[in-house]
Structures are given as structure tokens and as C-alpha cells.
Scaffold this motif. Structure first.
Motif, mmCIF file in Angstrom:
data_model
loop_
_atom_site.group_PDB
_atom_site.id
_atom_site.type_symbol
_atom_site.label_atom_id
_atom_site.label_comp_id
_atom_site.label_asym_id
_atom_site.label_seq_id
_atom_site.Cartn_x
_atom_site.Cartn_y
_atom_site.Cartn_z
ATOM 1 N N UNK A 135 -10.778 -69.934 11.766
ATOM 2 C CA UNK A 135 -11.731 -69.591 12.820
ATOM 3 C C UNK A 135 -11.876 -68.081 13.009
ATOM 4 N N UNK A 136 -10.777 -67.353 12.891
ATOM 5 C CA UNK A 136 -10.853 -65.895 13.056
ATOM 6 C C UNK A 136 -11.698 -65.271 11.956
ATOM 7 N N UNK A 137 -11.536 -65.746 10.739
ATOM 8 C CA UNK A 137 -12.323 -65.230 9.611
ATOM 9 C C UNK A 137 -13.811 -65.527 9.808
ATOM 10 N N UNK A 138 -14.117 -66.752 10.232
ATOM 11 C CA UNK A 138 -15.510 -67.126 10.499
ATOM 12 C C UNK A 138 -16.091 -66.250 11.611
ATOM 13 N N UNK A 139 -15.349 -66.107 12.713
ATOM 14 C CA UNK A 139 -15.849 -65.326 13.849
ATOM 15 C C UNK A 139 -16.112 -63.885 13.435
ATOM 16 N N UNK A 140 -15.208 -63.301 12.664
ATOM 17 C CA UNK A 140 -15.388 -61.933 12.194
ATOM 18 C C UNK A 140 -16.632 -61.823 11.310
ATOM 19 N N UNK A 152 -20.612 -69.820 20.273
ATOM 20 C CA UNK A 152 -21.296 -70.742 19.366
ATOM 21 C C UNK A 152 -20.404 -71.217 18.220
ATOM 22 N N UNK A 153 -19.252 -70.590 18.030
ATOM 23 C CA UNK A 153 -18.452 -70.800 16.827
ATOM 24 C C UNK A 153 -18.083 -72.260 16.583
ATOM 25 N N UNK A 154 -17.537 -72.949 17.563
ATOM 26 C CA UNK A 154 -17.078 -74.325 17.336
ATOM 27 C C UNK A 154 -18.225 -75.253 16.938
#
Length: 158
Positions: A49-54, A14-16
Motif C-alpha cells: 500500500x505504501x508503494x502504491x500511495x507513493x 481513494x487508495x483502498x
């Protein structure tokens, strides 16, 4: 229309779509209350993106879907904080934010939280007031070189 909305737990795929919704909502809905420079600092074009996903994976995060399109999302962290709550610019005022915040509050109660709080934008302040939140303080929040007026708001749950 609320009955067609499906609320689901966040999945990494769902991230993008969430990042696009976040950027577009800020740059349209919040444009009535903040300057272009503030919007650019808040809704940056290429977020980490990595920070958001985490963050979204660690928190209790829900996405709202309508016809398989993400039209809203929100998350609650272990510090009783509703970190993000955003509704797609084309789907405002149809109950999406309400559905997500109610689920986050139910989770908070299940986790034994006595209250939750958030930092509401000028734009979101009225929404949170309508959901029983009270303003703790108005603040000047520094973020990416800009200063934003927002409101620390809380709601007692029990």
C-alpha cells in the motif's frame, strides 16, 4: 451515461477503493487473455500500500466516480508513461477509460510532452489502438515470477 461520471484528482483516501478495483478488474476482465497464475502475479491479493500511495501521489492521477463510487483510475508519470489505466469490471465500454486517458494526454501536452507511451495488456491493446496509439513492440514482460505478453504502445501528441 458519460455525463454522470466525475473525474477528479487522486486523493489518498481513494487508495483502498483503487486497490480493490485494480484486483477485481484484473481477475475478471483480463481473465480472457491471461492464465490464473498470471492474474495472481499481476493482481496480488495484498499489494504494498505504501508503494502504491507513493506512486499514485507522485504521478498525475485521476479517478472516475459514478454515484461516489470509483469506477476507474489512471496515472501518468514524469517519463511520459501512462502507468495504469483501469476501469471497473461492471462499467466497461461506457467512456470511463476514454475520459481518463484524454485528461492524461491533455496534461502531457500542458507539460510539453511530445508523446506518451504505455505497456498495454493483450486486453487493453484494442482500446489504445482506438485512441490513436501505435504498437512499438510486443514484449514478454517478467513480473512476480510470471511472463506476460504485452505491448509497448505510443502516441504522438503534437
Amino acid at each position: 451515461m458519460k455525463h454522470n461520471i466525475i473525474i477528479a484528482e487522486f486523493e489518498s483516501r481513494d487508495l483502498e477503493e483503487i486497490l480493490d478495483l485494480f484486483y477485481n478488474t484484473i481477475h475478471s476482465v483480463n481473465a480472457r487473455d491471461y492464465s490464473k497464475n498470471q492474474l495472481d502475479a499481476w493482481g496480488i491479493a495484498n499489494p504494498d500500500r505504501d508503494r502504491w500511495l507513493l506512486g499514485l501521489s507522485r504521478n498525475k492521477t485521476y479517478v472516475a466516480k459514478l454515484n461516489n463510487i470509483i469506477v476507474g483510475f489512471g496515472d501518468l508519470n514524469s517519463q511520459y508513461y501512462i502507468d495504469r489505466l483501469y476501469t471497473h469490471k461492471d462499467y466497461q465500454n461506457i467512456g470511463i477509460g476514454t475520459s481518463i486517458v484524454e485528461m492524461l494526454e491533455e496534461d502531457a501536452i500542458q507539460l510539453g510532452y511530445r508523446k506518451v507511451y504505455t505497456e498495454a495488456s493483450i486486453t487493453a491493446k484494442a482500446f489504445f489502438l482506438s485512441k490513436g496509439y501505435t504498437v512499438v513492440t510486443r514484449q514478454n514482460k517478467h513480473h512476480n515470477g510470471e511472463v506476460f505478453i504485452n505491448y509497448i504502445m505510443e502516441k504522438k501528441l503534437v
